[in-house]
Design a protein around this motif. Structure first.
Motif, PDB file in Angstrom:
ATOM      1  N   ASP A  19       0.812  -1.220   0.000  1.00  0.00           N
ATOM      2  CA  ASP A  19       0.000   0.000   0.000  1.00  0.00           C
ATOM      3  C   ASP A  19       0.845   1.271   0.000  1.00  0.00           C
ATOM      4  OD1 ASP A  19      -2.308  -1.534   0.034  1.00  0.00           O
ATOM      5  OD2 ASP A  19      -2.598  -1.336   2.199  1.00  0.00           O
ATOM      6  N   ILE A  20       1.980   1.244   0.691  1.00  0.00           N
ATOM      7  CA  ILE A  20       2.771   2.465   0.876  1.00  0.00           C
ATOM      8  C   ILE A  20       3.828   2.681  -0.211  1.00  0.00           C
ATOM      9  CG2 ILE A  20       4.633   1.553   2.345  1.00  0.00           C
ATOM     10  CD1 ILE A  20       4.110   4.060   4.144  1.00  0.00           C
ATOM     11  N   CYS A  21       4.221   1.625  -0.907  1.00  0.00           N
ATOM     12  CA  CYS A  21       5.304   1.728  -1.891  1.00  0.00           C
ATOM     13  C   CYS A  21       4.880   2.580  -3.089  1.00  0.00           C
ATOM     14  CB  CYS A  21       5.717   0.338  -2.375  1.00  0.00           C
ATOM     15  SG  CYS A  21       7.030   0.396  -3.607  1.00  0.00           S
ATOM     16  N   PRO A  22       5.598   3.687  -3.349  1.00  0.00           N
ATOM     17  CA  PRO A  22       5.228   4.553  -4.471  1.00  0.00           C
ATOM     18  C   PRO A  22       5.574   3.954  -5.840  1.00  0.00           C
ATOM     19  CG  PRO A  22       7.238   5.376  -3.476  1.00  0.00           C
ATOM     20  CD  PRO A  22       6.745   4.239  -2.604  1.00  0.00           C
ATOM     21  N   MET A  23       6.378   2.903  -5.843  1.00  0.00           N
ATOM     22  CA  MET A  23       6.824   2.300  -7.105  1.00  0.00           C
ATOM     23  C   MET A  23       6.192   0.936  -7.377  1.00  0.00           C
ATOM     24  SD  MET A  23       8.593   4.739  -8.192  1.00  0.00           S
ATOM     25  CE  MET A  23       9.244   4.012  -9.669  1.00  0.00           C
ATOM     26  N   ASN A  24       5.261   0.517  -6.516  1.00  0.00           N
ATOM     27  CA  ASN A  24       4.535  -0.747  -6.727  1.00  0.00           C
ATOM     28  C   ASN A  24       5.487  -1.945  -6.816  1.00  0.00           C
ATOM     29  OD1 ASN A  24       2.131  -2.203  -7.024  1.00  0.00           O
ATOM     30  ND2 ASN A  24       2.286  -2.148  -9.250  1.00  0.00           N
ATOM     31  N   CYS A  48      12.640  -0.186  -7.294  1.00  0.00           N
ATOM     32  CA  CYS A  48      12.783   0.442  -5.972  1.00  0.00           C
ATOM     33  C   CYS A  48      13.642   1.711  -6.063  1.00  0.00           C
ATOM     34  CB  CYS A  48      13.411  -0.559  -5.011  1.00  0.00           C
ATOM     35  SG  CYS A  48      13.706   0.102  -3.355  1.00  0.00           S
ATOM     36  N   CYS A  51      13.314   4.667  -1.070  1.00  0.00           N
ATOM     37  CA  CYS A  51      12.700   5.671  -0.204  1.00  0.00           C
ATOM     38  C   CYS A  51      12.558   5.159   1.229  1.00  0.00           C
ATOM     39  CB  CYS A  51      11.338   6.103  -0.752  1.00  0.00           C
ATOM     40  SG  CYS A  51      10.043   4.841  -0.660  1.00  0.00           S
ATOM     41  N   ALA A  53      10.192   3.669   2.672  1.00  0.00           N
ATOM     42  CA  ALA A  53       8.850   3.737   3.264  1.00  0.00           C
ATOM     43  C   ALA A  53       8.402   2.359   3.734  1.00  0.00           C
ATOM     44  CB  ALA A  53       7.853   4.306   2.260  1.00  0.00           C
ATOM     45  N   CYS A  54       8.696   1.333   2.960  1.00  0.00           N
ATOM     46  CA  CYS A  54       8.298  -0.033   3.336  1.00  0.00           C
ATOM     47  C   CYS A  54       9.015  -0.481   4.603  1.00  0.00           C
ATOM     48  CB  CYS A  54       8.558  -1.000   2.191  1.00  0.00           C
ATOM     49  SG  CYS A  54      10.294  -1.104   1.669  1.00  0.00           S
TER      50      CYS A  54
END
Length: 67
Positions: A19-24, A48, A51, A53-54
């Motif tokens: 859900d949080i990964c901006p790069m899917n 990747c 960032c 975030a994960c």
């Protein structure tokens, strides 16, 4: 090359990383090694952007990102 490592023994399959990964980078799929419980996989680790975030969001600290 970036590596995204998921410790599936720690992963609880809650989808926060996906859900949080901006790069899917992540998919959540049943894992045959874990009684078909949902676990995180990183099939697009080459996307990747480090960032982290994960890594920050994972409640079980199951993700490592390294280059």
């Amino acid at each position: 090359m970036v590596r995204v490592i998921v410790d599936r023994n720690l992963c609880n399959g809650d989808c926060i990383c996906a859900d949080i990964c901006p790069m899917n980078v992540f998919d959540i799929l049943p894992s045959a090694e874990h009684n078909n419980e949902d676990k995180s996989f990183a099939p697009r680790e080459e996307d990747c952007i480090q960032c982290m975030a994960c890594v920050s969001a994972c409640p079980t600290q199951a993700i490592i990102v390294e280059d």
